[in-house]
Design a protein around this motif. Structure first.
Motif, PDB file in Angstrom:
ATOM      1  N   THR A  77       0.811  -1.215   0.000  1.00  0.00           N
ATOM      2  CA  THR A  77       0.000   0.000   0.000  1.00  0.00           C
ATOM      3  C   THR A  77       0.851   1.275   0.000  1.00  0.00           C
ATOM      4  N   GLN A  78       2.137   1.152   0.234  1.00  0.00           N
ATOM      5  CA  GLN A  78       3.045   2.298   0.247  1.00  0.00           C
ATOM      6  C   GLN A  78       4.061   2.142  -0.890  1.00  0.00           C
ATOM      7  N   PHE A  79       4.257   3.242  -1.624  1.00  0.00           N
ATOM      8  CA  PHE A  79       5.122   3.215  -2.796  1.00  0.00           C
ATOM      9  C   PHE A  79       5.975   4.474  -2.838  1.00  0.00           C
ATOM     10  N   ILE A  80       7.163   4.332  -3.384  1.00  0.00           N
ATOM     11  CA  ILE A  80       7.944   5.510  -3.737  1.00  0.00           C
ATOM     12  C   ILE A  80       7.534   5.877  -5.159  1.00  0.00           C
ATOM     13  N   GLU A  81       7.118   7.117  -5.357  1.00  0.00           N
ATOM     14  CA  GLU A  81       6.888   7.640  -6.701  1.00  0.00           C
ATOM     15  C   GLU A  81       8.101   8.507  -7.031  1.00  0.00           C
ATOM     16  N   THR A  98       8.767   6.062 -12.032  1.00  0.00           N
ATOM     17  CA  THR A  98       8.904   4.758 -11.386  1.00  0.00           C
ATOM     18  C   THR A  98       8.074   4.734 -10.115  1.00  0.00           C
ATOM     19  N   TYR A  99       7.372   3.617  -9.922  1.00  0.00           N
ATOM     20  CA  TYR A  99       6.696   3.325  -8.659  1.00  0.00           C
ATOM     21  C   TYR A  99       7.368   2.101  -8.077  1.00  0.00           C
ATOM     22  N   ILE A 100       7.804   2.197  -6.825  1.00  0.00           N
ATOM     23  CA  ILE A 100       8.500   1.111  -6.145  1.00  0.00           C
ATOM     24  C   ILE A 100       7.674   0.701  -4.933  1.00  0.00           C
ATOM     25  N   SER A 101       7.304  -0.567  -4.893  1.00  0.00           N
ATOM     26  CA  SER A 101       6.572  -1.077  -3.737  1.00  0.00           C
ATOM     27  C   SER A 101       7.528  -1.191  -2.560  1.00  0.00           C
ATOM     28  N   LEU A 102       7.135  -0.646  -1.422  1.00  0.00           N
ATOM     29  CA  LEU A 102       7.960  -0.753  -0.219  1.00  0.00           C
ATOM     30  C   LEU A 102       7.692  -2.053   0.537  1.00  0.00           C
ATOM     31  N   ASP A 103       6.686  -2.793   0.129  1.00  0.00           N
ATOM     32  CA  ASP A 103       6.305  -4.050   0.765  1.00  0.00           C
ATOM     33  C   ASP A 103       7.391  -5.105   0.548  1.00  0.00           C
ATOM     34  N   ARG A 133       6.508  -6.509 -19.829  1.00  0.00           N
ATOM     35  CA  ARG A 133       5.887  -5.390 -20.535  1.00  0.00           C
ATOM     36  C   ARG A 133       4.462  -5.138 -20.039  1.00  0.00           C
ATOM     37  N   ILE A 134       4.097  -3.870 -19.894  1.00  0.00           N
ATOM     38  CA  ILE A 134       2.732  -3.445 -19.583  1.00  0.00           C
ATOM     39  C   ILE A 134       2.226  -2.717 -20.827  1.00  0.00           C
ATOM     40  N   THR A 135       1.133  -3.189 -21.391  1.00  0.00           N
ATOM     41  CA  THR A 135       0.676  -2.613 -22.661  1.00  0.00           C
ATOM     42  C   THR A 135      -0.312  -1.464 -22.504  1.00  0.00           C
ATOM     43  N   GLN A 136      -1.116  -1.460 -21.493  1.00  0.00           N
ATOM     44  CA  GLN A 136      -2.116  -0.400 -21.300  1.00  0.00           C
ATOM     45  C   GLN A 136      -1.659   0.533 -20.188  1.00  0.00           C
ATOM     46  N   ALA A 137      -0.766   1.457 -20.521  1.00  0.00           N
ATOM     47  CA  ALA A 137      -0.166   2.303 -19.494  1.00  0.00           C
ATOM     48  C   ALA A 137      -0.319   3.797 -19.789  1.00  0.00           C
ATOM     49  N   ASP A 138      -1.384   4.165 -20.478  1.00  0.00           N
ATOM     50  CA  ASP A 138      -1.580   5.573 -20.840  1.00  0.00           C
ATOM     51  C   ASP A 138      -1.561   6.494 -19.625  1.00  0.00           C
ATOM     52  N   GLU A 139      -2.165   6.055 -18.512  1.00  0.00           N
ATOM     53  CA  GLU A 139      -2.204   6.896 -17.309  1.00  0.00           C
ATOM     54  C   GLU A 139      -0.794   7.185 -16.785  1.00  0.00           C
ATOM     55  N   LEU A 140       0.089   6.190 -16.865  1.00  0.00           N
ATOM     56  CA  LEU A 140       1.472   6.396 -16.426  1.00  0.00           C
ATOM     57  C   LEU A 140       2.190   7.372 -17.357  1.00  0.00           C
ATOM     58  N   VAL A 170       7.091  -0.553 -11.104  1.00  0.00           N
ATOM     59  CA  VAL A 170       6.457  -0.262 -12.387  1.00  0.00           C
ATOM     60  C   VAL A 170       7.169   0.970 -12.929  1.00  0.00           C
ATOM     61  N   ILE A 171       7.612   0.876 -14.176  1.00  0.00           N
ATOM     62  CA  ILE A 171       8.392   1.953 -14.785  1.00  0.00           C
ATOM     63  C   ILE A 171       7.783   2.335 -16.125  1.00  0.00           C
ATOM     64  N   ALA A 172       7.627   3.630 -16.347  1.00  0.00           N
ATOM     65  CA  ALA A 172       7.304   4.177 -17.665  1.00  0.00           C
ATOM     66  C   ALA A 172       8.492   5.042 -18.053  1.00  0.00           C
ATOM     67  N   GLU A 173       9.012   4.822 -19.261  1.00  0.00           N
ATOM     68  CA  GLU A 173      10.190   5.567 -19.684  1.00  0.00           C
ATOM     69  C   GLU A 173      10.023   6.058 -21.113  1.00  0.00           C
ATOM     70  N   THR A 174      10.512   7.268 -21.335  1.00  0.00           N
ATOM     71  CA  THR A 174      10.490   7.874 -22.663  1.00  0.00           C
ATOM     72  C   THR A 174      11.932   8.132 -23.084  1.00  0.00           C
ATOM     73  N   TYR A 175      12.313   7.525 -24.191  1.00  0.00           N
ATOM     74  CA  TYR A 175      13.637   7.803 -24.761  1.00  0.00           C
ATOM     75  C   TYR A 175      13.596   9.160 -25.434  1.00  0.00           C
ATOM     76  N   ARG A 176      14.677   9.900 -25.295  1.00  0.00           N
ATOM     77  CA  ARG A 176      14.781  11.237 -25.870  1.00  0.00           C
ATOM     78  C   ARG A 176      15.879  11.271 -26.932  1.00  0.00           C
ATOM     79  N   ARG A 177      15.890  12.330 -27.685  1.00  0.00           N
ATOM     80  CA  ARG A 177      16.814  12.473 -28.809  1.00  0.00           C
ATOM     81  C   ARG A 177      18.281  12.392 -28.362  1.00  0.00           C
ATOM     82  N   GLY A 178      18.554  12.674 -27.107  1.00  0.00           N
ATOM     83  CA  GLY A 178      19.924  12.554 -26.613  1.00  0.00           C
ATOM     84  C   GLY A 178      20.493  11.153 -26.792  1.00  0.00           C
TER      85      GLY A 178
END
Length: 184
Positions: A77-81, A98-103, A133-140, A170-178
């Motif tokens: 129930t507790q996470f690091i965002e 990133t969301y990390i479960s502390l459990d 892989r998580i396919t439905q992650a629009d909210e993230l 759970v991680i959502a990541e966007t690659y950038r032009r760098g």
């Protein structure tokens, strides 16, 4: 490694709208490789940068208010965002939510995560992990882009990090032009 410099690194969408056909083909090929890889993205960023990367800690806190997809994927129930960017040579390589479960998290890893000074990839080296892989992650993705700007769906993915004992992140990541920087 952590930064809050007065000159923030440049953040650009992965693909260049003005690219020549040959450049656009190369960009698509590189992005396809990045999206398919299942190893440490931190290590990839370091390879592109030719050395250590800068961790830009944008936001981090412990919370129980997380998107439904996080509750579906992780125990507890507790996470690091944590919202960060990895940067080098004045350019953002990637943005991460990133969301990390502390459990049940190991105390030493939890302490390092709370400190917010190391990229997640360096901490994962201590654990046996599998990416799923998580396919439905629009909210993230929306949550990440609301914070960092520059939405870029084709260059974004989401996944769960699982260890032998439980799912941890759970991680959502966007690659950038760098990621296309020329260090020659």
């Amino acid at each position: 490694m952590s930064s809050s410099s007065s000159n923030p690194p440049r953040r650009e969408r992965f693909a260049d709208a003005a690219a020549t056909p040959a450049q656009a083909t190369l960009e698509r090929q590189v992005l396809r490789l990045l999206m398919a890889q299942d190893g440490s993205t931190t290590r990839l960023c370091e390879a592109v940068a030719g050395g250590p990367v800068e961790l830009v800690l944008i936001k981090q806190h412990v919370t129980s208010a997380v998107p439904a997809i996080v509750r579906e994927q992780l125990p507890g129930t507790q996470f690091i965002e944590r919202i960060t960017s990895l940067a080098a040579h004045g350019q953002v390589l990637m943005d991460n939510l990133t969301y990390i479960s502390l459990d049940g998290l190991e105390p030493a890893i939890e302490a390092d995560l709370r400190a917010g000074t190391l990229p997640i990839g360096h901490l994962l080296a201590r654990l046996w992990v599998r990416r799923e892989r998580i396919t439905q992650a629009d909210e993230l993705m929306d949550r990440l882009w609301d914070t960092v700007g520059q939405p870029d769906a084709p260059a974004t993915r989401a996944y769960r990090i699982a260890t032998p004992t439980a799912a941890r992140m759970v991680i959502a990541e966007t690659y950038r032009r760098g990621m296309l920087m020329d260090r020659a």
